[in-house]
Design an enzyme around this catalytic site. Structure first.
Site, PDB file in Angstrom:
ATOM      1  N   CYS A  66      -3.340  -8.901  34.039  1.00  0.00           N
ATOM      2  CA  CYS A  66      -3.761  -8.650  32.660  1.00  0.00           C
ATOM      3  C   CYS A  66      -4.793  -9.697  32.238  1.00  0.00           C
ATOM      4  O   CYS A  66      -4.843 -10.802  32.798  1.00  0.00           O
ATOM      5  CB  CYS A  66      -2.540  -8.719  31.739  1.00  0.00           C
ATOM      6  SG  CYS A  66      -2.910  -8.564  29.978  1.00  0.00           S
ATOM      7  N   SER A  68      -4.539 -11.382  29.722  1.00  0.00           N
ATOM      8  CA  SER A  68      -3.747 -12.533  29.278  1.00  0.00           C
ATOM      9  C   SER A  68      -3.484 -13.500  30.427  1.00  0.00           C
ATOM     10  O   SER A  68      -3.532 -14.718  30.254  1.00  0.00           O
ATOM     11  CB  SER A  68      -2.413 -12.058  28.685  1.00  0.00           C
ATOM     12  OG  SER A  68      -2.628 -11.211  27.587  1.00  0.00           O
ATOM     13  N   HIS A  71      -6.655 -15.432  30.947  1.00  0.00           N
ATOM     14  CA  HIS A  71      -6.909 -16.439  29.908  1.00  0.00           C
ATOM     15  C   HIS A  71      -5.895 -17.568  29.930  1.00  0.00           C
ATOM     16  O   HIS A  71      -6.215 -18.684  29.519  1.00  0.00           O
ATOM     17  CB  HIS A  71      -6.940 -15.765  28.536  1.00  0.00           C
ATOM     18  CG  HIS A  71      -8.117 -14.859  28.361  1.00  0.00           C
ATOM     19  ND1 HIS A  71      -8.066 -13.701  27.621  1.00  0.00           N
ATOM     20  CD2 HIS A  71      -9.380 -14.931  28.857  1.00  0.00           C
ATOM     21  CE1 HIS A  71      -9.245 -13.109  27.650  1.00  0.00           C
ATOM     22  NE2 HIS A  71     -10.047 -13.825  28.410  1.00  0.00           N
ATOM     23  N   HIS A  95       3.366  -9.116  33.984  1.00  0.00           N
ATOM     24  CA  HIS A  95       4.163  -8.335  33.030  1.00  0.00           C
ATOM     25  C   HIS A  95       3.803  -6.849  33.021  1.00  0.00           C
ATOM     26  O   HIS A  95       4.491  -6.066  32.395  1.00  0.00           O
ATOM     27  CB  HIS A  95       4.010  -8.915  31.612  1.00  0.00           C
ATOM     28  CG  HIS A  95       2.593  -8.931  31.114  1.00  0.00           C
ATOM     29  ND1 HIS A  95       1.737  -9.997  31.356  1.00  0.00           N
ATOM     30  CD2 HIS A  95       1.878  -8.033  30.406  1.00  0.00           C
ATOM     31  CE1 HIS A  95       0.559  -9.738  30.801  1.00  0.00           C
ATOM     32  NE2 HIS A  95       0.624  -8.548  30.223  1.00  0.00           N
ATOM     33  N   GLU A  96       2.749  -6.451  33.707  1.00  0.00           N
ATOM     34  CA  GLU A  96       2.391  -5.025  33.796  1.00  0.00           C
ATOM     35  C   GLU A  96       2.960  -4.484  35.106  1.00  0.00           C
ATOM     36  O   GLU A  96       2.268  -4.386  36.106  1.00  0.00           O
ATOM     37  CB  GLU A  96       0.866  -4.858  33.786  1.00  0.00           C
ATOM     38  CG  GLU A  96       0.176  -5.400  32.551  1.00  0.00           C
ATOM     39  CD  GLU A  96      -1.329  -5.237  32.625  1.00  0.00           C
ATOM     40  OE1 GLU A  96      -1.843  -4.789  33.682  1.00  0.00           O
ATOM     41  OE2 GLU A  96      -2.016  -5.554  31.641  1.00  0.00           O
ATOM     42  N   CYS A 131      14.704  -9.218  19.968  1.00  0.00           N
ATOM     43  CA  CYS A 131      16.140  -9.500  19.881  1.00  0.00           C
ATOM     44  C   CYS A 131      16.936  -8.319  19.331  1.00  0.00           C
ATOM     45  O   CYS A 131      18.069  -8.085  19.727  1.00  0.00           O
ATOM     46  CB  CYS A 131      16.386 -10.745  19.024  1.00  0.00           C
ATOM     47  SG  CYS A 131      16.058 -10.533  17.249  1.00  0.00           S
ATOM     48  N   CYS A 145       9.132  -9.663  16.400  1.00  0.00           N
ATOM     49  CA  CYS A 145      10.452 -10.288  16.472  1.00  0.00           C
ATOM     50  C   CYS A 145      10.357 -11.802  16.250  1.00  0.00           C
ATOM     51  O   CYS A 145       9.491 -12.477  16.821  1.00  0.00           O
ATOM     52  CB  CYS A 145      11.056  -9.998  17.847  1.00  0.00           C
ATOM     53  SG  CYS A 145      12.602 -10.848  18.193  1.00  0.00           S
ATOM     54  N   ILE A 223      -7.651  -2.168  28.076  1.00  0.00           N
ATOM     55  CA  ILE A 223      -7.134  -1.690  26.792  1.00  0.00           C
ATOM     56  C   ILE A 223      -8.135  -0.740  26.145  1.00  0.00           C
ATOM     57  O   ILE A 223      -7.769   0.328  25.631  1.00  0.00           O
ATOM     58  CB  ILE A 223      -6.823  -2.866  25.847  1.00  0.00           C
ATOM     59  CG1 ILE A 223      -5.832  -3.828  26.497  1.00  0.00           C
ATOM     60  CG2 ILE A 223      -6.291  -2.346  24.515  1.00  0.00           C
ATOM     61  CD1 ILE A 223      -4.524  -3.210  26.926  1.00  0.00           C
ATOM     62  N   GLU A 243     -20.025  -0.917  25.602  1.00  0.00           N
ATOM     63  CA  GLU A 243     -19.643  -1.785  26.726  1.00  0.00           C
ATOM     64  C   GLU A 243     -20.878  -2.108  27.569  1.00  0.00           C
ATOM     65  O   GLU A 243     -21.598  -1.201  27.978  1.00  0.00           O
ATOM     66  CB  GLU A 243     -18.584  -1.091  27.573  1.00  0.00           C
ATOM     67  CG  GLU A 243     -18.337  -1.661  28.945  1.00  0.00           C
ATOM     68  CD  GLU A 243     -17.908  -3.123  28.927  1.00  0.00           C
ATOM     69  OE1 GLU A 243     -18.489  -3.909  29.697  1.00  0.00           O
ATOM     70  OE2 GLU A 243     -17.007  -3.471  28.136  1.00  0.00           O
ATOM     71  N   ARG A 248     -18.007   0.176  33.873  1.00  0.00           N
ATOM     72  CA  ARG A 248     -16.992   0.500  32.873  1.00  0.00           C
ATOM     73  C   ARG A 248     -17.427   1.674  31.996  1.00  0.00           C
ATOM     74  O   ARG A 248     -16.592   2.485  31.590  1.00  0.00           O
ATOM     75  CB  ARG A 248     -16.676  -0.746  32.042  1.00  0.00           C
ATOM     76  CG  ARG A 248     -16.066  -1.851  32.898  1.00  0.00           C
ATOM     77  CD  ARG A 248     -15.722  -3.091  32.117  1.00  0.00           C
ATOM     78  NE  ARG A 248     -15.119  -4.091  33.004  1.00  0.00           N
ATOM     79  CZ  ARG A 248     -14.268  -5.035  32.627  1.00  0.00           C
ATOM     80  NH1 ARG A 248     -13.913  -5.121  31.362  1.00  0.00           N
ATOM     81  NH2 ARG A 248     -13.778  -5.885  33.502  1.00  0.00           N
TER      82      ARG A 248
END
Length: 395
Positions: A66, A68, A71, A95-96, A131, A145, A223, A243, A248
């Protein structure tokens, strides 16, 4: 087992004060303010074990890199990492992801069957571990959260052989088995998370569109490209992407974009107004992460367009000030909303159903790699804009 881990030094910027939810030396909700000299390495870690009755052990089959991740591994001139959000190190990145259930606790319920998860079930997971009992969660806003944890950010993630997730964050991929076989099932599954980020931004936070309305996406990363596909499925008459990368832009066309703009060679404002007969767009998605550069053009387009009631959705993470002109938003009856995360509101199951109905997001995967290659490609993605999504495939 081997895992891709990020290490960094806790060294708060001069003058920065920790917030009430930060933990000294361990976790900060404004990571770019405290974490210095990030380093990504492959190292041995213990295999995770189920500790709670609702937890599920997953064999990771695919996990994407990602922006993220990029970065978090990238530093500014003072050595502080660029990612501004919730982080705690050292931790395993990733996480993906998608994978296969190996084992499940006695209370780990599969929403597909309303029974305990069984080994062999193909799944993907939400990244935001909400949570469920704080006020934002109780009000139906799990992305905000108060006790949030994020897998791959402050909890060990999926650039590894195995990962643990609670059943309440898991979604079955069985629905995709008719369209995708073998590795492609898991590649598609690994894209549910980023596509849900786009879905949450344009449908939930942006309010969606009526079929026949126009939309503009600024930024053709994963995204932005996912937003192109979602908004075309939602009935966008003119889905417009701005873009600089030709690669892309071409991919956006394959995913349903009607108009593509190269902002380095074309006048963005004139191109949008020309292609919409002067009406402008209902939604403008800021997915570049460079609002200080693109904002002027967004405002001018809204100001000059004949249409009113535009919504600007900010989805890209950036620690940057935006030069907002209030008069533009007052006179043109426009609004700005922020969008974080992907949880709740039916986002994950709706995205999975869209994929099952033919929305093939695997087109955005530029390359598949091995776990050991992830640090190299996290670095490459800092500069190589011809790479869109790089995804780890585990044997």
């Amino acid at each position: 087992m081997k895992a891709v881990r990020l290490h960094a030094k806790w060294d708060p910027r001069p003058g920065f004060k920790l917030g009430p939810k930060d933990v000294e030396g361990k976790v900060c909700w404004l990571g770019s303010k405290v974490w210095r000299y990030p380093e990504v390495v492959v190292e041995e870690v213990p295999e995770p074990k189920i500790k709670k009755p609702t937890e599920v052990l997953i064999q990771v089959k695919a996990c994407g890199i990602c922006g993220s991740d990029v970065h978090m591994a990238q530093a500014d001139q003072d050595g502080y990492m660029l990612y501004p959000g919730l982080t705690g190190f050292p931790s395993t990145l990733g996480h993906e992801f998608s994978g296969i259930v190996v084992d499940a606790g006695p209370e780990a319920i599969n929403r597909r069957t309303n029974k305990r998860f069984e080994p062999g079930e193909p799944v993907t997971s939400e990244e935001m571990f909400w949570c469920g009992h704080c006020r934002p969660c109780a009000d139906g806003y799990p992305n905000h959260c108060e006790n949030l944890h994020e897998i791959g950010f402050d909890i060990d993630g999926a650039f590894a052989k195995y990962v643990i997730s609670d059943a309440k964050y898991l979604w079955s991929l069985k629905e995709l088995e008719k369209n995708y076989q073998g590795d492609k099932l898991f590649l598609a599954g690994s894209l549910v998370e980023p596509t849900s980020v786009a879905y949450n931004a344009v449908i939930e936070r942006g309010g969606g569109i009526r079929p026949g309305e126009n939309v503009v996406i600024l930024g053709g990363g994963p995204i932005g490209l996912a937003a192109v596909a979602v908004l075309k499925k939602a009935g966008g008459a003119k889905v417009i992407l701005s873009e600089p990368s030709e690669t892309r832009r071409k991919l956006a066309k394959e995913l349903g974009a009607d108009v593509v703009i190269d902002p380095t060679k074309e006048n963005f404002v004139e191109a949008v107004l020309d292609s919409t007969n002067g009406m402008g767009a209902k939604i403008y998605l800021e997915a570049t992460g460079l609002p200080q550069i693109v904002w002027k053009d967004i405002e001018e387009t809204i100001w000059r367009a004949r249409g009113v009631n535009a919504t600007v959705v900010i989805v890209a993470r950036a620690d940057a000030k935006i030069p907002v002109t209030g008069e533009v938003f007052q006179v043109r009856r426009a609004q700005i909303v922020g969008s974080q995360g992907h949880s709740g509101h039916g986002n994950f199951p709706n995205v999975i159903s869209l994929m099952a109905s033919g929305m093939d997001m695997t087109k955005i995967i530029s390359k598949t790699v091995k776990l050991e290659e992830i640090p190299e490609y996290i670095k490459k993605l800092q500069t190589d804009k011809e790479l869109i999504k790089v995804t780890m495939l585990n044997p």
